[in-house]
Design an enzyme around this catalytic site. Structure first.
Site, PDB file in Angstrom:
ATOM      1  N   ALA A  84       0.806  -1.068  -0.177  1.00  0.00           N
ATOM      2  CA  ALA A  84      -0.078   0.072  -0.121  1.00  0.00           C
ATOM      3  C   ALA A  84       1.129   1.209  -0.122  1.00  0.00           C
ATOM      4  CB  ALA A  84      -0.811   0.041   1.172  1.00  0.00           C
ATOM      5  N   ASP A  85       2.025   1.344   0.775  1.00  0.00           N
ATOM      6  CA  ASP A  85       2.970   2.339   0.939  1.00  0.00           C
ATOM      7  C   ASP A  85       3.493   2.544  -0.434  1.00  0.00           C
ATOM      8  OD1 ASP A  85       2.743   3.718   3.531  1.00  0.00           O
ATOM      9  OD2 ASP A  85       3.636   1.931   4.325  1.00  0.00           O
ATOM     10  N   LEU A  86       3.988   1.351  -1.001  1.00  0.00           N
ATOM     11  CA  LEU A  86       4.678   1.413  -2.202  1.00  0.00           C
ATOM     12  C   LEU A  86       3.962   1.954  -3.471  1.00  0.00           C
ATOM     13  CD1 LEU A  86       6.621  -2.048  -1.553  1.00  0.00           C
ATOM     14  CD2 LEU A  86       7.667   0.387  -1.529  1.00  0.00           C
TER      15      LEU A  86
END
Length: 407
Positions: A179-181
Protein backbone atom coordinates in the site's frame (compact mmCIF):
# COMPACT_ATOMS: atom_id res chain seq x y z
CA UNK A 1 20.58 -1.43 -22.47
CA UNK A 2 23.33 0.31 -20.47
CA UNK A 3 24.77 -1.30 -17.37
CA UNK A 4 23.71 -0.06 -13.97
CA UNK A 5 26.55 2.08 -12.65
CA UNK A 6 27.28 3.90 -9.43
CA UNK A 7 28.89 7.22 -10.24
CA UNK A 8 28.68 10.89 -9.19
CA UNK A 9 27.62 11.93 -12.70
CA UNK A 10 23.95 12.78 -13.04
CA UNK A 11 22.57 11.17 -16.20
CA UNK A 12 18.89 11.23 -15.27
CA UNK A 13 16.17 12.91 -17.34
CA UNK A 14 15.07 15.06 -14.37
CA UNK A 15 18.49 16.65 -13.95
CA UNK A 16 18.10 20.33 -13.08
CA UNK A 17 14.90 19.88 -11.06
CA UNK A 18 14.96 20.45 -7.31
CA UNK A 19 12.64 18.67 -4.90
CA UNK A 20 11.88 19.73 -1.35
CA UNK A 21 11.17 16.44 0.40
CA UNK A 22 8.99 16.70 3.49
CA UNK A 23 8.17 12.98 3.50
CA UNK A 24 9.04 10.21 5.88
CA UNK A 25 8.66 6.44 6.42
CA UNK A 26 7.93 4.72 3.07
CA UNK A 27 5.22 6.00 0.71
CA UNK A 28 6.67 9.50 0.34
CA UNK A 29 10.34 8.45 0.37
CA UNK A 30 9.60 5.87 -2.35
CA UNK A 31 8.25 8.69 -4.52
CA UNK A 32 11.16 11.04 -3.90
CA UNK A 33 13.83 8.35 -4.29
CA UNK A 34 12.42 7.61 -7.74
CA UNK A 35 12.69 11.32 -8.58
CA UNK A 36 16.24 11.34 -7.27
CA UNK A 37 17.21 8.28 -9.28
CA UNK A 38 15.84 10.00 -12.38
CA UNK A 39 18.15 12.95 -11.80
CA UNK A 40 16.30 15.41 -9.56
CA UNK A 41 18.15 17.04 -6.67
CA UNK A 42 16.22 15.96 -3.57
CA UNK A 43 16.60 17.93 -0.34
CA UNK A 44 15.18 15.81 2.47
CA UNK A 45 14.01 17.84 5.45
CA UNK A 46 14.26 15.90 8.73
CA UNK A 47 13.54 16.65 12.36
CA UNK A 48 16.63 17.79 14.29
CA UNK A 49 18.15 14.97 16.36
CA UNK A 50 15.38 12.45 15.52
CA UNK A 51 15.18 12.43 11.73
CA UNK A 52 12.94 10.23 9.62
CA UNK A 53 11.07 7.67 11.72
CA UNK A 54 12.63 4.81 9.76
CA UNK A 55 16.10 5.67 11.02
CA UNK A 56 14.89 3.88 14.16
CA UNK A 57 13.24 0.94 12.37
CA UNK A 58 15.95 -1.55 13.35
CA UNK A 59 17.40 -4.08 13.60
CA UNK A 60 18.68 -4.89 11.13
CA UNK A 61 21.27 -2.19 10.71
CA UNK A 62 23.43 -1.94 7.61
CA UNK A 63 26.74 -3.63 8.50
CA UNK A 64 29.40 -1.29 9.90
CA UNK A 65 26.97 1.65 10.18
CA UNK A 66 24.43 3.01 12.62
CA UNK A 67 21.83 3.24 9.85
CA UNK A 68 18.74 1.04 9.64
CA UNK A 69 18.47 -1.12 6.54
CA UNK A 70 14.92 0.22 6.14
CA UNK A 71 16.05 3.86 5.88
CA UNK A 72 18.99 3.13 3.58
CA UNK A 73 16.74 1.25 1.16
CA UNK A 74 14.53 4.23 0.22
CA UNK A 75 16.64 7.35 0.71
CA UNK A 76 19.53 7.31 -1.74
CA UNK A 77 20.22 10.32 -3.95
CA UNK A 78 18.97 12.69 -1.23
CA UNK A 79 20.55 15.46 0.83
CA UNK A 80 19.61 15.46 4.51
CA UNK A 81 18.95 18.85 6.10
CA UNK A 82 17.58 19.11 9.63
CA UNK A 83 14.98 21.85 10.14
CA UNK A 84 12.40 22.39 12.88
CA UNK A 85 9.47 23.45 10.71
CA UNK A 86 7.37 24.23 13.81
CA UNK A 87 9.58 27.24 14.55
CA UNK A 88 9.33 30.58 12.70
CA UNK A 89 13.05 30.43 11.90
CA UNK A 90 12.65 26.93 10.46
CA UNK A 91 9.67 28.01 8.39
CA UNK A 92 11.74 30.88 7.04
CA UNK A 93 14.41 28.39 5.93
CA UNK A 94 11.79 26.30 4.12
CA UNK A 95 10.31 29.36 2.41
CA UNK A 96 13.76 30.44 1.25
CA UNK A 97 14.46 26.95 -0.14
CA UNK A 98 11.16 26.95 -2.01
CA UNK A 99 12.32 29.91 -4.06
CA UNK A 100 14.53 27.51 -6.02
CA UNK A 101 12.43 24.34 -5.78
CA UNK A 102 10.22 22.88 -8.51
CA UNK A 103 8.46 20.23 -6.45
CA UNK A 104 7.38 19.82 -2.84
CA UNK A 105 6.46 16.31 -1.69
CA UNK A 106 4.87 15.73 1.71
CA UNK A 107 2.98 13.06 3.62
CA UNK A 108 1.78 14.94 6.69
CA UNK A 109 -1.77 14.52 7.97
CA UNK A 110 -4.35 16.62 6.13
CA UNK A 111 -4.01 20.27 7.18
CA UNK A 112 -0.91 19.74 9.31
CA UNK A 113 1.46 21.79 7.16
CA UNK A 114 -1.02 24.66 6.90
CA UNK A 115 -0.38 25.31 10.61
CA UNK A 116 3.15 26.27 9.64
CA UNK A 117 2.21 28.33 6.60
CA UNK A 118 3.27 25.48 4.30
CA UNK A 119 -0.08 24.27 2.98
CA UNK A 120 -0.72 24.17 -0.76
CA UNK A 121 -3.22 27.02 -0.80
CA UNK A 122 -0.74 29.21 1.08
CA UNK A 123 2.30 28.36 -1.01
CA UNK A 124 0.62 28.33 -4.43
CA UNK A 125 -0.07 32.05 -4.15
CA UNK A 126 3.62 32.82 -3.70
CA UNK A 127 4.98 30.02 -5.88
CA UNK A 128 2.46 29.49 -8.72
CA UNK A 129 4.82 27.14 -10.58
CA UNK A 130 5.25 24.84 -7.59
CA UNK A 131 4.16 21.23 -7.99
CA UNK A 132 2.92 20.10 -4.59
CA UNK A 133 2.41 16.37 -4.02
CA UNK A 134 0.48 15.31 -0.92
CA UNK A 135 0.45 11.61 0.00
CA UNK A 136 -1.92 10.67 2.82
CA UNK A 137 -3.84 7.63 3.95
CA UNK A 138 -7.22 8.73 2.64
CA UNK A 139 -6.66 11.84 0.51
CA UNK A 140 -7.48 15.49 1.11
CA UNK A 141 -11.28 15.06 0.96
CA UNK A 142 -13.93 12.60 2.07
CA UNK A 143 -15.10 11.39 5.50
CA UNK A 144 -11.87 9.54 6.29
CA UNK A 145 -9.52 12.38 5.30
CA UNK A 146 -8.47 13.23 8.89
CA UNK A 147 -7.51 9.64 9.70
CA UNK A 148 -3.88 8.49 9.77
CA UNK A 149 -2.92 5.90 7.17
CA UNK A 150 -0.80 2.82 7.77
CA UNK A 151 0.06 0.12 5.27
CA UNK A 152 -1.65 -2.81 7.04
CA UNK A 153 -4.72 -0.68 7.70
CA UNK A 154 -4.99 0.25 4.03
CA UNK A 155 -4.44 -3.36 2.93
CA UNK A 156 -7.33 -4.33 5.20
CA UNK A 157 -9.69 -1.52 4.19
CA UNK A 158 -8.71 -1.70 0.51
CA UNK A 159 -9.83 -5.32 0.13
CA UNK A 160 -6.55 -7.02 -0.71
CA UNK A 161 -6.47 -8.89 2.61
CA UNK A 162 -9.88 -10.39 1.87
CA UNK A 163 -8.36 -11.87 -1.29
CA UNK A 164 -5.09 -13.09 0.20
CA UNK A 165 -4.58 -16.29 2.17
CA UNK A 166 -5.77 -19.87 2.11
CA UNK A 167 -9.49 -20.46 1.46
CA UNK A 168 -10.11 -21.74 4.99
CA UNK A 169 -7.50 -19.56 6.67
CA UNK A 170 -7.49 -16.01 7.96
CA UNK A 171 -7.12 -12.92 5.76
CA UNK A 172 -3.47 -12.09 5.08
CA UNK A 173 -1.58 -8.95 4.18
CA UNK A 174 1.22 -8.95 1.65
CA UNK A 175 4.70 -9.73 2.94
CA UNK A 176 5.91 -6.30 1.78
CA UNK A 177 4.15 -2.93 2.36
CA UNK A 178 2.49 -2.70 -1.02
CA UNK A 179 0.00 0.00 0.00
CA UNK A 180 2.86 2.37 0.81
CA UNK A 181 4.81 1.45 -2.30
CA UNK A 182 1.94 1.88 -4.73
CA UNK A 183 1.04 5.25 -3.21
CA UNK A 184 4.62 6.42 -3.69
CA UNK A 185 4.77 5.24 -7.29
CA UNK A 186 1.40 6.77 -8.16
CA UNK A 187 2.65 9.98 -6.55
CA UNK A 188 5.68 9.94 -8.83
CA UNK A 189 3.45 9.40 -11.87
CA UNK A 190 1.34 12.37 -10.78
CA UNK A 191 4.41 14.58 -10.39
CA UNK A 192 5.74 13.67 -13.84
CA UNK A 193 2.32 14.44 -15.33
CA UNK A 194 2.21 17.80 -13.53
CA UNK A 195 5.69 18.62 -14.79
CA UNK A 196 4.53 18.09 -18.36
CA UNK A 197 1.51 20.33 -17.73
CA UNK A 198 3.74 23.02 -16.23
CA UNK A 199 6.06 22.80 -19.21
CA UNK A 200 3.09 23.58 -21.45
CA UNK A 201 1.33 26.20 -19.31
CA UNK A 202 3.75 27.45 -16.65
CA UNK A 203 1.28 26.45 -13.94
CA UNK A 204 1.93 24.24 -10.94
CA UNK A 205 -0.73 22.24 -9.16
CA UNK A 206 -1.42 19.97 -6.19
CA UNK A 207 -1.38 16.19 -6.55
CA UNK A 208 -3.69 14.52 -4.04
CA UNK A 209 -2.66 10.89 -3.47
CA UNK A 210 -4.75 8.83 -1.06
CA UNK A 211 -3.34 5.42 -0.18
CA UNK A 212 -6.83 3.91 -0.10
CA UNK A 213 -7.53 5.34 -3.59
CA UNK A 214 -4.39 3.82 -5.03
CA UNK A 215 -5.14 0.52 -3.32
CA UNK A 216 -8.60 0.38 -4.88
CA UNK A 217 -7.09 1.29 -8.27
CA UNK A 218 -4.71 -1.67 -8.30
CA UNK A 219 -7.30 -4.31 -7.39
CA UNK A 220 -7.07 -4.96 -11.14
CA UNK A 221 -8.85 -8.12 -12.37
CA UNK A 222 -10.25 -8.85 -8.91
CA UNK A 223 -11.87 -5.44 -8.69
CA UNK A 224 -13.19 -5.81 -12.22
CA UNK A 225 -14.52 -9.27 -11.40
CA UNK A 226 -16.51 -7.82 -8.51
CA UNK A 227 -17.82 -4.85 -10.51
CA UNK A 228 -19.00 -7.26 -13.21
CA UNK A 229 -20.72 -9.75 -10.90
CA UNK A 230 -21.40 -8.05 -7.58
CA UNK A 231 -19.92 -11.10 -5.88
CA UNK A 232 -17.00 -10.96 -3.45
CA UNK A 233 -14.10 -13.01 -4.86
CA UNK A 234 -13.05 -15.76 -2.45
CA UNK A 235 -9.56 -16.31 -1.09
CA UNK A 236 -7.85 -18.88 -3.31
CA UNK A 237 -4.42 -19.21 -1.75
CA UNK A 238 -1.92 -19.24 -4.63
CA UNK A 239 -4.50 -20.01 -7.30
CA UNK A 240 -5.58 -17.55 -9.99
CA UNK A 241 -9.22 -16.40 -9.96
CA UNK A 242 -9.58 -16.56 -13.77
CA UNK A 243 -7.05 -19.17 -14.97
CA UNK A 244 -6.38 -22.82 -14.12
CA UNK A 245 -3.97 -24.40 -13.54
CA UNK A 246 -2.09 -21.27 -12.42
CA UNK A 247 -0.78 -21.97 -8.93
CA UNK A 248 1.86 -23.64 -6.80
CA UNK A 249 2.26 -27.39 -6.89
CA UNK A 250 4.35 -29.68 -4.69
CA UNK A 251 7.27 -31.31 -6.46
CA UNK A 252 9.39 -34.28 -5.36
CA UNK A 253 11.66 -31.98 -3.35
CA UNK A 254 9.72 -28.73 -2.78
CA UNK A 255 7.33 -26.50 -4.67
CA UNK A 256 7.07 -24.66 -7.96
CA UNK A 257 4.69 -22.34 -9.76
CA UNK A 258 2.95 -23.66 -12.86
CA UNK A 259 1.24 -20.99 -14.97
CA UNK A 260 -0.83 -22.42 -17.82
CA UNK A 261 -2.17 -19.29 -19.43
CA UNK A 262 -4.37 -20.67 -22.20
CA UNK A 263 -5.87 -23.80 -23.76
CA UNK A 264 -3.08 -24.48 -26.30
CA UNK A 265 -0.57 -24.44 -23.45
CA UNK A 266 -2.68 -26.88 -21.43
CA UNK A 267 -2.93 -29.14 -24.46
CA UNK A 268 0.85 -29.04 -24.87
CA UNK A 269 1.29 -29.85 -21.19
CA UNK A 270 -1.08 -32.82 -21.32
CA UNK A 271 0.36 -34.31 -24.52
CA UNK A 272 3.94 -34.19 -23.23
CA UNK A 273 3.36 -35.52 -19.72
CA UNK A 274 1.00 -38.43 -20.23
CA UNK A 275 -2.24 -36.58 -19.55
CA UNK A 276 -3.69 -36.52 -23.05
CA UNK A 277 -6.83 -38.28 -21.79
CA UNK A 278 -7.78 -35.12 -19.88
CA UNK A 279 -8.34 -33.28 -23.15
CA UNK A 280 -11.35 -35.48 -23.89
CA UNK A 281 -12.90 -34.65 -20.52
CA UNK A 282 -15.10 -31.56 -20.77
CA UNK A 283 -14.16 -30.61 -17.21
CA UNK A 284 -10.58 -30.02 -18.43
CA UNK A 285 -11.08 -29.10 -22.08
CA UNK A 286 -11.35 -25.30 -21.73
CA UNK A 287 -10.08 -22.73 -19.28
CA UNK A 288 -13.58 -21.71 -18.08
CA UNK A 289 -14.31 -25.37 -17.28
CA UNK A 290 -10.97 -25.80 -15.51
CA UNK A 291 -11.69 -22.71 -13.41
CA UNK A 292 -15.13 -24.10 -12.62
CA UNK A 293 -13.52 -27.41 -11.57
CA UNK A 294 -10.31 -25.99 -10.11
CA UNK A 295 -10.18 -28.42 -7.16
CA UNK A 296 -10.48 -31.39 -9.51
CA UNK A 297 -7.69 -29.94 -11.67
CA UNK A 298 -5.49 -29.50 -8.61
CA UNK A 299 -6.19 -32.97 -7.25
CA UNK A 300 -5.60 -34.57 -10.66
CA UNK A 301 -2.31 -32.86 -11.42
CA UNK A 302 -0.76 -32.98 -7.94
CA UNK A 303 0.43 -36.65 -8.11
CA UNK A 304 2.01 -35.92 -11.52
CA UNK A 305 3.80 -32.80 -10.22
CA UNK A 306 5.21 -34.80 -7.30
CA UNK A 307 6.91 -37.18 -9.72
CA UNK A 308 9.79 -34.82 -10.55
CA UNK A 309 12.00 -32.44 -8.62
CA UNK A 310 11.49 -28.71 -9.01
CA UNK A 311 14.66 -28.43 -11.12
CA UNK A 312 13.56 -31.31 -13.37
CA UNK A 313 10.16 -29.71 -13.92
CA UNK A 314 11.68 -26.34 -14.78
CA UNK A 315 13.95 -27.88 -17.41
CA UNK A 316 11.11 -29.93 -18.91
CA UNK A 317 8.53 -27.15 -18.88
CA UNK A 318 10.83 -24.42 -20.18
CA UNK A 319 11.72 -26.65 -23.14
CA UNK A 320 8.01 -26.59 -24.02
CA UNK A 321 7.67 -22.85 -23.38
CA UNK A 322 5.30 -23.48 -20.48
CA UNK A 323 5.64 -20.81 -17.79
CA UNK A 324 7.00 -22.10 -14.50
CA UNK A 325 9.42 -21.13 -11.78
CA UNK A 326 10.78 -21.96 -8.34
CA UNK A 327 9.48 -20.32 -5.19
CA UNK A 328 12.62 -18.47 -4.21
CA UNK A 329 13.79 -17.25 -0.85
CA UNK A 330 15.40 -13.81 -0.86
CA UNK A 331 18.79 -15.54 -0.77
CA UNK A 332 17.78 -17.30 -3.98
CA UNK A 333 16.51 -14.06 -5.52
CA UNK A 334 19.67 -12.07 -4.94
CA UNK A 335 21.88 -14.90 -6.22
CA UNK A 336 19.73 -15.54 -9.29
CA UNK A 337 21.83 -15.15 -12.46
CA UNK A 338 19.10 -13.16 -14.21
CA UNK A 339 18.72 -10.72 -11.32
CA UNK A 340 22.50 -10.34 -11.29
CA UNK A 341 22.63 -9.86 -15.07
CA UNK A 342 19.99 -7.14 -14.79
CA UNK A 343 22.16 -5.27 -12.25
CA UNK A 344 19.44 -5.18 -9.60
CA UNK A 345 21.84 -4.90 -6.65
CA UNK A 346 24.11 -1.90 -6.05
CA UNK A 347 26.97 -1.25 -3.67
CA UNK A 348 27.35 2.39 -2.73
CA UNK A 349 29.78 4.36 -0.60
CA UNK A 350 28.14 5.57 2.62
CA UNK A 351 29.16 8.62 4.67
CA UNK A 352 30.15 6.25 7.49
CA UNK A 353 32.92 4.87 5.30
CA UNK A 354 31.12 1.57 4.81
CA UNK A 355 29.80 0.13 1.57
CA UNK A 356 26.03 -0.43 1.57
CA UNK A 357 24.02 -2.78 -0.62
CA UNK A 358 20.67 -1.60 -2.02
CA UNK A 359 18.28 -2.70 -4.73
CA UNK A 360 18.55 -0.79 -7.99
CA UNK A 361 15.93 1.20 -9.84
CA UNK A 362 14.11 -1.15 -12.25
CA UNK A 363 13.41 1.52 -14.89
CA UNK A 364 15.81 0.83 -17.77
CA UNK A 365 16.12 3.95 -19.95
CA UNK A 366 18.35 3.62 -23.01
CA UNK A 367 19.34 7.28 -23.32
CA UNK A 368 18.96 8.74 -19.83
CA UNK A 369 19.27 5.89 -17.32
CA UNK A 370 18.82 6.35 -13.58
CA UNK A 371 21.94 7.56 -11.82
CA UNK A 372 23.22 6.50 -8.43
CA UNK A 373 25.11 9.44 -7.01
CA UNK A 374 24.96 9.01 -3.26
CA UNK A 375 23.82 6.50 -0.66
CA UNK A 376 21.20 7.42 1.92
CA UNK A 377 22.57 10.33 3.99
CA UNK A 378 23.36 10.43 7.67
CA UNK A 379 21.14 12.83 9.61
CA UNK A 380 21.92 16.46 8.78
CA UNK A 381 24.79 15.48 6.51
CA UNK A 382 24.10 18.30 4.06
CA UNK A 383 23.17 21.14 6.40
CA UNK A 384 26.15 23.28 5.52
CA UNK A 385 26.08 22.40 1.81
CA UNK A 386 22.44 23.41 1.43
CA UNK A 387 22.15 26.28 3.91
CA UNK A 388 25.42 27.91 2.92
CA UNK A 389 25.75 26.75 -0.66
CA UNK A 390 22.14 27.19 -1.81
CA UNK A 391 20.73 29.77 0.61
CA UNK A 392 23.94 31.75 1.01
CA UNK A 393 23.96 31.72 4.82
CA UNK A 394 27.17 32.45 6.62
CA UNK A 395 28.83 29.89 8.85
CA UNK A 396 27.89 32.04 11.85
CA UNK A 397 24.22 32.07 10.83
CA UNK A 398 24.19 28.29 10.47
CA UNK A 399 25.88 27.91 13.86
CA UNK A 400 23.30 30.18 15.47
CA UNK A 401 20.44 28.08 14.09
CA UNK A 402 22.12 24.97 15.40
CA UNK A 403 22.55 26.45 18.88
CA UNK A 404 18.82 27.28 18.99
CA UNK A 405 17.88 23.73 17.93
CA UNK A 406 16.34 25.00 14.68
CA UNK A 407 18.57 22.69 12.61
Amino acid sequence: MPDTTVAPENTGPLKGLRVLDLTRVLAGPTCTQMLGDLGAEVIKIERPEAGDDTRGFAPPFVPNTRESAYFVGVNRNKKSVTVDIASPEGQAVIMKLLESCDILAENFKVGALAKYGLGYEQLSKKFPRLIYCSITGFGQTGPYAPRPGYDALIQAMGGIMSLTGEPNGSPQKSGVPVADLFAGLYGCIGILSALNHRHATGQGQQIDIGMLDTHVAWLANQGSNFLSTGENPPRLGNQHPNIAPYQEFPSKDGYLILAVGNDPTFERFCKNFGQEHLLADERFATNPKRVENRQLVTDTLTPLMKSKTTAEWIVALEALKIACGPINTLKDVFSDPHVIARNMVLEMDHASGARVKVTANPVKLSATPPSYRSAAPVLGQHNAEVLQGILGMSEAEVSALKEKGII
